[in-house]
Design a protein around this motif. Sequence first.
Motif, mmCIF file in Angstrom:
data_model
loop_
_atom_site.group_PDB
_atom_site.id
_atom_site.type_symbol
_atom_site.label_atom_id
_atom_site.label_comp_id
_atom_site.label_asym_id
_atom_site.label_seq_id
_atom_site.Cartn_x
_atom_site.Cartn_y
_atom_site.Cartn_z
ATOM 1 N N TYR A 2 67.597 73.645 27.304
ATOM 2 C CA TYR A 2 67.976 72.493 26.515
ATOM 3 C C TYR A 2 66.729 71.924 25.842
ATOM 4 N N GLN A 38 65.206 68.376 24.180
ATOM 5 C CA GLN A 38 65.441 66.930 24.204
ATOM 6 C C GLN A 38 64.315 66.211 23.488
ATOM 7 N N GLU A 45 69.851 63.000 22.667
ATOM 8 C CA GLU A 45 70.632 63.823 23.588
ATOM 9 C C GLU A 45 69.892 65.122 23.918
ATOM 10 N N LEU A 46 70.313 65.716 24.996
ATOM 11 C CA LEU A 46 69.900 67.091 25.276
ATOM 12 C C LEU A 46 70.791 68.009 24.451
ATOM 13 N N PHE A 105 72.374 59.995 31.973
ATOM 14 C CA PHE A 105 73.064 60.803 30.982
ATOM 15 C C PHE A 105 74.465 61.139 31.455
ATOM 16 N N PHE A 119 75.787 66.587 26.174
ATOM 17 C CA PHE A 119 75.234 65.365 26.744
ATOM 18 C C PHE A 119 75.334 64.194 25.768
ATOM 19 N N GLY A 120 75.434 63.006 26.338
ATOM 20 C CA GLY A 120 75.259 61.798 25.556
ATOM 21 C C GLY A 120 73.781 61.528 25.340
ATOM 22 N N ALA A 121 73.485 60.502 24.566
ATOM 23 C CA ALA A 121 72.099 60.190 24.210
ATOM 24 C C ALA A 121 71.343 59.505 25.334
#
Lengths: 113, 115
Positions: free
Chosen positions: A35, A37, A42-43, B90, B105-107
Amino acid sequence: EADIYQTPRYLVIGTGKKITLECSQTMGHDKMYWYQQDPGMELHLIHYSYGVNSTEKGDLSSESTVSRIRTEHFPLTLESARPSHTSQYLCASTTGVPGNTIYFGEGSWLTVV
Amino acid sequence: AQSVTQPDIHITVSEGASLELRCNYSYGATPYLFWYVQSPGQGLQLLLKYFSGDTLVQGIKGFEAEFKRSQSSFNLRKPSVHWSDAAEYFCAVGPRGEYGNKLVFGAGTILRVKS
């Protein structure tokens, strides 16, 4: 306690350099993920693998590449780093059972100057 | 396309006060739902997850979350916050089935705890 490790934790490199971010897990997990980031964001999934010799692009386009030659190892490579690659990269792994807990490494902070 | 919204970027609460972090998702069907916590310089740690059954889920560190299908929400709660809870939280969703581990994912919501 998750047994997933990332190196380096912090790296500052010059534009145009080739870098490899290492990720290893000792849990025997088949599924591994990278991921990206950015701070406060967000990721985003950039790569994933469901087993040896399996790699797929994630939802976010990335100029990086990955390989999965061994179950425990999932390195990410940037052939020619650019400032736009500055970000945190998080590696994760899980078993083959859908929905099982995903374990994350501590992340690699990359700064390209 | 699936998405996760955490409307609060920052939240500050006093130690001992209750906490609720909001999470709304947009998905074609009920996904798997997760809450993760990230302390500075650390990776993400799973707090709890919802797959099916009881819509009130208990997690680690005294956290719980409630899934509300009608509101597409999965809010995280804690009755009494401790200073060590200061971190970024998250919310994440994943599809059911084969790709259940490809999370969106959310921020994130940054929690600050004041003494």
